[in-house]
Write a protein that holds these residues in place. Structure first.
Motif, mmCIF file in Angstrom:
data_model
loop_
_atom_site.group_PDB
_atom_site.id
_atom_site.type_symbol
_atom_site.label_atom_id
_atom_site.label_comp_id
_atom_site.label_asym_id
_atom_site.label_seq_id
_atom_site.Cartn_x
_atom_site.Cartn_y
_atom_site.Cartn_z
ATOM 1 N N ARG A 33 44.920 44.399 36.478
ATOM 2 C CA ARG A 33 45.592 45.868 35.616
ATOM 3 C C ARG A 33 46.832 45.592 35.394
ATOM 4 O O ARG A 33 47.619 44.995 35.890
ATOM 5 N N PHE A 34 47.457 45.850 33.894
ATOM 6 C CA PHE A 34 48.754 45.905 33.829
ATOM 7 C C PHE A 34 49.045 47.286 33.300
ATOM 8 O O PHE A 34 48.604 47.743 32.196
ATOM 9 N N GLY A 35 49.502 48.085 34.257
ATOM 10 C CA GLY A 35 49.612 49.367 33.967
ATOM 11 C C GLY A 35 48.376 50.079 33.839
ATOM 12 O O GLY A 35 47.282 49.931 34.642
ATOM 13 N N GLN A 75 48.322 37.202 40.000
ATOM 14 C CA GLN A 75 47.331 37.710 41.022
ATOM 15 C C GLN A 75 46.328 38.538 40.579
ATOM 16 O O GLN A 75 46.874 39.705 39.981
ATOM 17 N N PRO A 76 45.018 38.468 40.969
ATOM 18 C CA PRO A 76 44.092 39.624 40.611
ATOM 19 C C PRO A 76 44.346 40.764 41.454
ATOM 20 O O PRO A 76 44.767 40.626 42.670
ATOM 21 N N ASN A 77 43.966 42.189 40.888
ATOM 22 C CA ASN A 77 44.188 43.297 41.937
ATOM 23 C C ASN A 77 42.713 43.195 42.743
ATOM 24 O O ASN A 77 42.952 43.697 43.793
ATOM 25 N N GLU A 78 41.583 42.962 42.278
ATOM 26 C CA GLU A 78 40.711 42.853 43.056
ATOM 27 C C GLU A 78 39.766 41.537 42.562
ATOM 28 O O GLU A 78 39.968 40.922 41.636
ATOM 29 N N GLY A 79 38.590 41.285 43.503
ATOM 30 C CA GLY A 79 37.988 40.158 43.322
ATOM 31 C C GLY A 79 38.260 38.956 44.148
ATOM 32 O O GLY A 79 39.258 38.878 44.780
ATOM 33 N N GLU A 80 37.454 37.979 44.026
ATOM 34 C CA GLU A 80 37.513 36.737 44.809
ATOM 35 C C GLU A 80 37.612 35.499 44.217
ATOM 36 O O GLU A 80 36.514 35.693 43.335
ATOM 37 N N ILE A 81 38.168 34.470 44.386
ATOM 38 C CA ILE A 81 37.687 33.165 44.017
ATOM 39 C C ILE A 81 37.229 32.253 45.087
ATOM 40 O O ILE A 81 37.817 32.092 46.181
ATOM 41 N N ASP B 320 56.666 36.624 34.704
ATOM 42 C CA ASP B 320 55.562 37.544 34.420
ATOM 43 C C ASP B 320 55.357 38.594 35.399
ATOM 44 O O ASP B 320 55.825 38.468 36.747
ATOM 45 N N ARG B 321 54.649 39.562 34.935
ATOM 46 C CA ARG B 321 54.346 40.525 36.093
ATOM 47 C C ARG B 321 53.461 39.942 37.115
ATOM 48 O O ARG B 321 52.582 39.054 36.856
#
Lengths: 525, 321
Positions: A33-35, A75-81, B320-321
């Motif tokens: 998410r961005f905002g 970096q993702p807010n949720e989830g896995e790699i 970047d954010r």
């Protein structure tokens, strides 16, 4: 529809004659998410070794965000790699490279002032002596058919070669996965074919390739699988060789894309004539225009194809009057010699110009749309100025009309130009000029970065304008676009312009040859 | 006559050294893409801190260290504002100069008129006995040697070492450097701090070697000249050295022309004697004009200049954010 990747999908590949192998990379349920904006909403993606996997979607669909997460830049807010079956956190691009993930960027991440070897050293592990690295660069690049000289400065290299530098930089790290972001957008068709040979060879050696592209034809030709994204979600995973261009476009857009209608052109009198236009290069890295000859007649669209950085910007500046030439008679608008006239004088003769860079050049970011209308149209007979004073009500009317006709989406009636998304602003800057019904319209990259629906609207408006008796000159790097709208096609290469040829008899191969310098040789003869 | 010549050349070295020290530091800062216009402010703080510490402890070495520290503190203040808070670099640099000039005046109030500590001349055994060059090159104070070593070291660092390559990359294209995983902000902090330390050294040279005393505003615009030298020298270390020495030489020459009147060394062309007749304002302009003309001439190759100009100079970097 959320596609969770299950083995059944891999079987599709097996049926297509590809070996089934263990998963190389698996991204599961990624959310970013961005905002308030969800750029990636529960996105999953799986790649096998040796697979060329397309990532499709319109601008803003979330492709770049997903790729940046895989490359460790976000970096993702949720989830896995999972990488080779193990759960990983990719903290930085350096960490990604260490794992064996390389990336070739769309807007190159090269350092212009540095040499090829220095650029590659920056992405290589510490402690490799420069001489050894230079030797390795020349060896690997020759091996893959992408020859490079280690001591060349990036600033002196054409765009196609710069991309080679990026690719070789990737290859030297012997990656297991290469991410390529719109790699062919800067290449001639022949260069693209050469790139495909290299990519297929890499894939046959077991390297996976995640391939982002707008060009559906080449995705069908090259890729084994395709993941389609729309508005942050994965909407389909499919075998592109079993799809048509139209069906892939439908998956990307979510609805049918309107086809552009084009009646045959009726050429009238010449409205723009370039008669031996010369323009010296502005800076040492620029391109000089040499003896450019062109005639654009009422009723037709002439398109200028070319790889970026071959003099398109200089040509646009010379026609629009941003740069003035030596001879007034080198540029004629409606038979008036304007080579020494400024932009506004040319506008008063009925010309209109849409530059490539929409924000900062085509529109002032901090000004509302109505003021931006005044800026390009105050000198023409649009009733924007009365007795030396601006009429803002009239400007607001034009904004309302243009935004309605071109479907410019905006939150408030008269937002600042920078508040619009790229595609919406492009529709506005093109619409602002088309609305004037100019006798001559010169437009650079009319649909660059615009989604398919909006691009169709813009292209149709250009065709309609030409058929109503205007002359339209389009400078574009998008060959699909050129073949869709142009009546005649010329190619610019290192500042030389080829003789325009009817679109009906022009082929991609011929354009490619001209891009690679055919025009120049002919011009020199 | 030989003695006059040696005396003139010695004063050239003293005039050039502070410019060289400050400029070589700023060169590294600008190569990393940061424009710090506060050189004058950092330099004058270095001068007052160096004088104060040496005056209180009697140790020239402590003076030098304190001068460097003062320069670094000022530079880090600048770095915090422009790198962390992304303030405008030009405005912040100007403010840093104003702050340094004012603060040094305040801190140095009690030092005015006090006797200072002069850095000892370090004679290099054997070499310093050579005729002419011995006294010129091998009997200088430590800061002169440092300025020579620093120029060579910076040139080596920038163009031969990997860290220097990273620094140039950050200055050329911070977006790409970030994408490759280099810590843009940290590299710039380090460069800015180095620039501060060098400006501090330049200040220490003024208050411990050039004239071992404290006078308010004793930098007298040298920080600005150092800044200009960096640009005119196309961001190349040895050109900065040429510029600094040229500027020093012409400055000193104009003093001697005025002081010696007809009594000039014979190796000077005759028209130099004619200069004694010209108004002193013209003579004061001469170093600036001569330096600009020469550096513009050697920078005529626009390609070299463009290739060496840090493309991101003065451009703020926000990741970047």
């Amino acid at each position: 529809m959320n596609v969770s990747i299950d083995p059944a999908l891999s079987d599709g590949r097996a049926a297509a004659g590809e070996p089934v192998a263990a998963r190389l990379l698996e991204a599961r349920h990624i959310v970013k998410r961005f905002g308030d904006n969800v750029a990636n909403d529960d996105v999953s993606l799986a790649l096998a070794p040796g697979e060329i996997h397309a990532l499709l979607g319109e601008n803003g669909a979330g492709k770049s965000t997903l790729v940046k997460i895989i490359y460790g830049a976000l970096q993702p807010n949720e989830g896995e790699i999972f990488w080779k079956g193990e759960r990983v956190t990719i903290e930085s691009p350096a960490a990604a490279r260490k794992l064996g993930i390389g990336m070739v960027f769309q807007h190159f991440s090269l350092f212009d002032a540095l040499t090829v070897a220095e650029n590659i050293a920056l992405a290589s592990p510490k402690g490799v002596p420069m001489a050894e690295l230079s030797a390795a660069i020349e060896k690997v690049s020759a091996e893959y058919g992408l020859p490079l000289k280690a001591n060349d400065r990036i600033a002196d290299l054409p765009v196609g070669i710069r991309q080679r530098v990026e690719i070789v930089r990737c290859l030297l790290q012997s990656p297991d996965l290469i991410i390529m972001d719109e790699p062919t957008s800067v290449l001639t068709p022949q260069e693209a074919d050469q790139l495909f040979v290299t990519l297929r060879r890499l894939a046959s050696e077991g390297c996976a390739i995640l391939y982002i592209s707008h060009r559906l034809e080449e995705v069908r030709e090259l890729c084994h699988r395709a993941t389609v994204m729309r508005r942050g979600k994965v909407v389909a995973e499919t075998d592109p060789t079993r799809e048509t261009v139209a069906s892939l476009a439908r998956l990307m857009v979510g609805s049918e894309v309107a086809a552009v209608h084009r009646a045959p052109a009726q050429r009238g009198r010449p409205r723009l004539t370039l008669d031996g236009l010369d323009l010296p290069s502005k800076d040492p890295f620029g391109v000089a225009l040499v003896d450019v000859k062109l005639e654009v007649a009422a009723g037709e669209i002439v398109a200028i194809a070319g790889v970026a950085g071959n003099g398109q910007g200089e040509l646009f500046d010379a026609i629009s009057g941003e740069r003035l030439g030596e001879r007034a008679a080198a540029v004629l608008i409606d038979e008036v010699a304007v080579g020494h006239a400024g932009v506004n004088a040319r506008r008063k003769l009925g010309a209109a110009f849409v530059p490539e860079e929409r924000l900062g050049h085509g529109a002032v970011p901090g000004l509302p749309l109505s003021d931006n209308v005044v800026l390009t149209r105050h000198g023409t007979a649009d009733g924007l100025v009365a007795r030396g004073l601006m009429r803002f009500a009239r400007a607001a009317e034009i904004v309302a009309f243009v935004t309605e006709r071109f479907d410019v989406r905006k939150g408030v009636p008269d937002p600042e130009a920078r508040a619009l998304s790229g595609g919406n602003l492009q529709k506005f800057v093109v619409g602002r000029e088309v609305d004037r019904v100019p006798g001559l319209l010169v437009v650079s990259q009319p649909t660059w970065g615009v989604d398919a629906g909006a691009a169709a609207v813009i292209r149709q408006s250009l065709i309609d304008l030409a058929r109503s008796g205007s002359a339209v000159l389009v400078i574009s790097q998008d060959l699909d676009e050129i073949f869709e709208i142009a009546d005649r096609i010329a190619v610019i290469s290192r500042g030389h312009l080829s003789e325009p040829e009817p679109a009906a008899t022009m082929t991609r191969e011929r354009i490619g040859l001209l891009m690679a310098g055919g025009a120049e040789k002919k011009g020199a003869a | 006559m030989l003695e006059i010549t040696v005396a003139i050349l010695l004063t050239v070295i003293t005039a050039a050294t502070p410019l060289l020290l400050a400029a070589i530091g700023e060169l590294v800062v600008e190569r990393s893409g940061v424009l710090n216009l506060g050189v004058e402010g950092m330099m004058v703080m270095g001068a007052v801190a160096g004088f104060g510490a040496a005056n209180l402890t009697g140790s020239g070495t402590l003076g030098i260290l304190c001068a460097m520290l003062a320069g670094v503190v000022m530079a880090l203040l600048f770095g915090f504002l422009v790198l962390t808070l992304v303030a405008n670099q030009v405005a912040t640099g100007l403010a840093l100069t104003l702050l340094g000039l004012g603060l040094s005046g305040l801190l140095g109030e009690s030092f005015v008129g006090q006797p200072g500590v002069r850095l000892p001349k370090l004679e290099i055994p054997g070499l310093s006995d050579l005729p002419v060059v011995g006294q010129l090159l091998f009997a200088q104070d430590i800061l002169v040697y440092i300025s020579f070593a620093l120029t060579a070291a910076v040139a080596w660092f920038l163009f031969k070492s990997r860290a220097g390559l990273v620094l140039r990359a950050v200055g050329d294209n911070h977006g790409s450097a970030h994408a490759l995983g280099y810590p843009v902000i940290a590299v710039r902090y380090a460069a800015v701090a180095f620039g501060g330390a060098c400006a501090g050294l330049a200040g220490a040279y003024l208050s411990l070697a050039y004239t071992p005393q404290w006078v308010e505003n004793m930098t007298a615009g040298r920080g600005w000249i150092a800044l200009a030298l960096v640009v005119f020298a196309s961001w190349l270390p040895f050109r900065v050295m040429i510029g600094a020495y040229l500027f020093g030489a012409v400055t000193v020459l104009t003093f001697h022309v005025q002081a010696l009147r007809g009594n000039l060394p014979p190796w000077l062309p005759e028209w130099v004697g004619g200069l004694t007749q010209t108004p002193s304002q013209f003579l004061s302009m001469l170093p600036y004009i001569a330096t600009i003309v020469v550096l513009v001439l050697i920078s005529m190759n626009r390609r070299t200049t463009l290739l060496n100009t840090p493309a991101c100079l003065g451009r703020p970097f926000v990741p970047d954010r």
